[in-house]
Scaffold this motif. Structure first.
Motif, PDB file in Angstrom:
ATOM      1  N   SER A 138     -70.335  -2.612  21.752  1.00  0.00           N
ATOM      2  CA  SER A 138     -70.111  -3.601  22.812  1.00  0.00           C
ATOM      3  C   SER A 138     -68.810  -3.362  23.574  1.00  0.00           C
ATOM      4  N   SER A 139     -67.941  -2.475  23.069  1.00  0.00           N
ATOM      5  CA  SER A 139     -66.684  -2.209  23.768  1.00  0.00           C
ATOM      6  C   SER A 139     -66.442  -0.723  24.018  1.00  0.00           C
ATOM      7  N   HIS A 140     -67.312   0.152  23.518  1.00  0.00           N
ATOM      8  CA  HIS A 140     -67.121   1.588  23.691  1.00  0.00           C
ATOM      9  C   HIS A 140     -67.449   1.991  25.127  1.00  0.00           C
ATOM     10  N   PRO A 141     -66.587   2.772  25.784  1.00  0.00           N
ATOM     11  CA  PRO A 141     -66.822   3.154  27.179  1.00  0.00           C
ATOM     12  C   PRO A 141     -68.138   3.884  27.399  1.00  0.00           C
ATOM     13  N   TYR A 142     -68.613   4.645  26.436  1.00  0.00           N
ATOM     14  CA  TYR A 142     -69.870   5.372  26.603  1.00  0.00           C
ATOM     15  C   TYR A 142     -71.047   4.406  26.718  1.00  0.00           C
ATOM     16  N   PHE A 143     -71.055   3.357  25.903  1.00  0.00           N
ATOM     17  CA  PHE A 143     -72.168   2.418  25.888  1.00  0.00           C
ATOM     18  C   PHE A 143     -72.042   1.339  26.954  1.00  0.00           C
ATOM     19  N   THR A 144     -70.828   1.012  27.379  1.00  0.00           N
ATOM     20  CA  THR A 144     -70.651  -0.032  28.382  1.00  0.00           C
ATOM     21  C   THR A 144     -70.605   0.522  29.800  1.00  0.00           C
ATOM     22  N   GLY A 145     -70.351   1.813  29.950  1.00  0.00           N
ATOM     23  CA  GLY A 145     -70.264   2.410  31.283  1.00  0.00           C
ATOM     24  C   GLY A 145     -68.929   2.182  31.958  1.00  0.00           C
ATOM     25  N   LYS A 146     -67.954   1.695  31.237  1.00  0.00           N
ATOM     26  CA  LYS A 146     -66.628   1.417  31.795  1.00  0.00           C
ATOM     27  C   LYS A 146     -65.629   2.423  31.249  1.00  0.00           C
ATOM     28  N   GLN A 147     -65.560   3.567  31.880  1.00  0.00           N
ATOM     29  CA  GLN A 147     -64.643   4.621  31.455  1.00  0.00           C
ATOM     30  C   GLN A 147     -63.235   4.261  31.906  1.00  0.00           C
ATOM     31  N   LYS A 148     -62.294   4.259  30.991  1.00  0.00           N
ATOM     32  CA  LYS A 148     -60.903   3.964  31.313  1.00  0.00           C
ATOM     33  C   LYS A 148     -60.084   5.232  31.198  1.00  0.00           C
ATOM     34  N   LEU A 149     -59.263   5.492  32.195  1.00  0.00           N
ATOM     35  CA  LEU A 149     -58.411   6.666  32.189  1.00  0.00           C
ATOM     36  C   LEU A 149     -56.976   6.201  31.990  1.00  0.00           C
ATOM     37  N   PHE A 174     -69.032  -8.332  11.006  1.00  0.00           N
ATOM     38  CA  PHE A 174     -68.205  -7.299  11.617  1.00  0.00           C
ATOM     39  C   PHE A 174     -67.650  -7.865  12.913  1.00  0.00           C
ATOM     40  N   LYS A 175     -66.337  -7.711  13.132  1.00  0.00           N
ATOM     41  CA  LYS A 175     -65.692  -8.259  14.323  1.00  0.00           C
ATOM     42  C   LYS A 175     -65.020  -7.136  15.105  1.00  0.00           C
ATOM     43  N   ASP A 176     -65.376  -7.019  16.376  1.00  0.00           N
ATOM     44  CA  ASP A 176     -64.760  -6.054  17.281  1.00  0.00           C
ATOM     45  C   ASP A 176     -63.443  -6.656  17.751  1.00  0.00           C
ATOM     46  N   MET A 177     -62.327  -6.038  17.383  1.00  0.00           N
ATOM     47  CA  MET A 177     -61.016  -6.600  17.697  1.00  0.00           C
ATOM     48  C   MET A 177     -60.642  -6.431  19.171  1.00  0.00           C
ATOM     49  N   SER A 178     -61.287  -5.527  19.895  1.00  0.00           N
ATOM     50  CA  SER A 178     -60.934  -5.325  21.299  1.00  0.00           C
ATOM     51  C   SER A 178     -61.528  -6.386  22.211  1.00  0.00           C
ATOM     52  N   ASN A 179     -62.691  -6.957  21.850  1.00  0.00           N
ATOM     53  CA  ASN A 179     -63.273  -7.997  22.708  1.00  0.00           C
ATOM     54  C   ASN A 179     -63.653  -9.268  21.944  1.00  0.00           C
ATOM     55  N   GLY A 180     -63.453  -9.287  20.632  1.00  0.00           N
ATOM     56  CA  GLY A 180     -63.681 -10.500  19.851  1.00  0.00           C
ATOM     57  C   GLY A 180     -65.130 -10.762  19.478  1.00  0.00           C
ATOM     58  N   GLU A 181     -66.050  -9.890  19.826  1.00  0.00           N
ATOM     59  CA  GLU A 181     -67.460 -10.096  19.507  1.00  0.00           C
ATOM     60  C   GLU A 181     -67.700  -9.897  18.023  1.00  0.00           C
ATOM     61  N   THR A 182     -68.539 -10.758  17.437  1.00  0.00           N
ATOM     62  CA  THR A 182     -68.870 -10.651  16.023  1.00  0.00           C
ATOM     63  C   THR A 182     -70.379 -10.491  15.858  1.00  0.00           C
ATOM     64  N   PHE A 183     -70.777  -9.809  14.802  1.00  0.00           N
ATOM     65  CA  PHE A 183     -72.191  -9.726  14.466  1.00  0.00           C
ATOM     66  C   PHE A 183     -72.340  -9.691  12.958  1.00  0.00           C
ATOM     67  N   ILE A 184     -73.443 -10.248  12.490  1.00  0.00           N
ATOM     68  CA  ILE A 184     -73.715 -10.353  11.063  1.00  0.00           C
ATOM     69  C   ILE A 184     -74.801  -9.350  10.703  1.00  0.00           C
ATOM     70  N   THR A 185     -74.542  -8.600   9.654  1.00  0.00           N
ATOM     71  CA  THR A 185     -75.524  -7.647   9.136  1.00  0.00           C
ATOM     72  C   THR A 185     -75.318  -7.527   7.636  1.00  0.00           C
ATOM     73  N   LYS A 221     -62.979  -5.997  10.112  1.00  0.00           N
ATOM     74  CA  LYS A 221     -62.466  -5.842  11.474  1.00  0.00           C
ATOM     75  C   LYS A 221     -62.627  -4.394  11.919  1.00  0.00           C
ATOM     76  N   LEU A 222     -63.173  -4.217  13.119  1.00  0.00           N
ATOM     77  CA  LEU A 222     -63.384  -2.892  13.695  1.00  0.00           C
ATOM     78  C   LEU A 222     -62.598  -2.761  14.980  1.00  0.00           C
ATOM     79  N   GLU A 223     -62.128  -1.578  15.278  1.00  0.00           N
ATOM     80  CA  GLU A 223     -61.378  -1.344  16.516  1.00  0.00           C
ATOM     81  C   GLU A 223     -62.300  -1.203  17.713  1.00  0.00           C
ATOM     82  N   ILE A 224     -63.478  -0.625  17.502  1.00  0.00           N
ATOM     83  CA  ILE A 224     -64.389  -0.388  18.615  1.00  0.00           C
ATOM     84  C   ILE A 224     -65.825  -0.415  18.104  1.00  0.00           C
ATOM     85  N   THR A 225     -66.717  -1.019  18.888  1.00  0.00           N
ATOM     86  CA  THR A 225     -68.140  -1.049  18.572  1.00  0.00           C
ATOM     87  C   THR A 225     -68.912  -0.675  19.828  1.00  0.00           C
TER      88      THR A 225
END
Length: 85
Positions: A53-64, A15-26, A47-51
């Motif tokens: 590792s990039s979701h504002p709730y889990f990363t603490g980086k809220q974007k307005l 699975f590849k997060d397209m917003s930050n390029g991180e991949t993980f195997i499962t 390909k995923l749009e958000i995981t």
């Protein structure tokens, strides 16, 4: 794992997060037409749009995103109410 309860196409998938390029195997049964090679092994690629590792709730980086200036208009109109009272 119990015998005979998993689908026949249950395999390792990337699975590849397209917003930050991180991949993980499962392991998954998800269908994919694309593949990717990691460490000399070819895996199906999803390909995923958000995981997490990039979701504002889990990363603490809220974007307005405020392209129309609606937040500024709201703050000008109603933002100073606590100061006036």
């Amino acid at each position: 794992m119990k015998e005979g309860i998993h689908p026949s196409n249950y395999r390792e998938v990337v699975f590849k997060d397209m917003s930050n390029g991180e991949t993980f195997i499962t392991r998954s049964t998800v269908a994919s037409k694309e593949t990717i090679e990691i460490d000399g092994v070819t895996y199906p690629l999803v390909k995923l749009e958000i995981t997490s590792s990039s979701h504002p709730y889990f990363t603490g980086k809220q974007k307005l995103v405020d392209t129309a200036g609606r937040v500024d208009k709201f703050m000008q109109r109603y933002g100073n109410r606590k100061k006036q009272q």
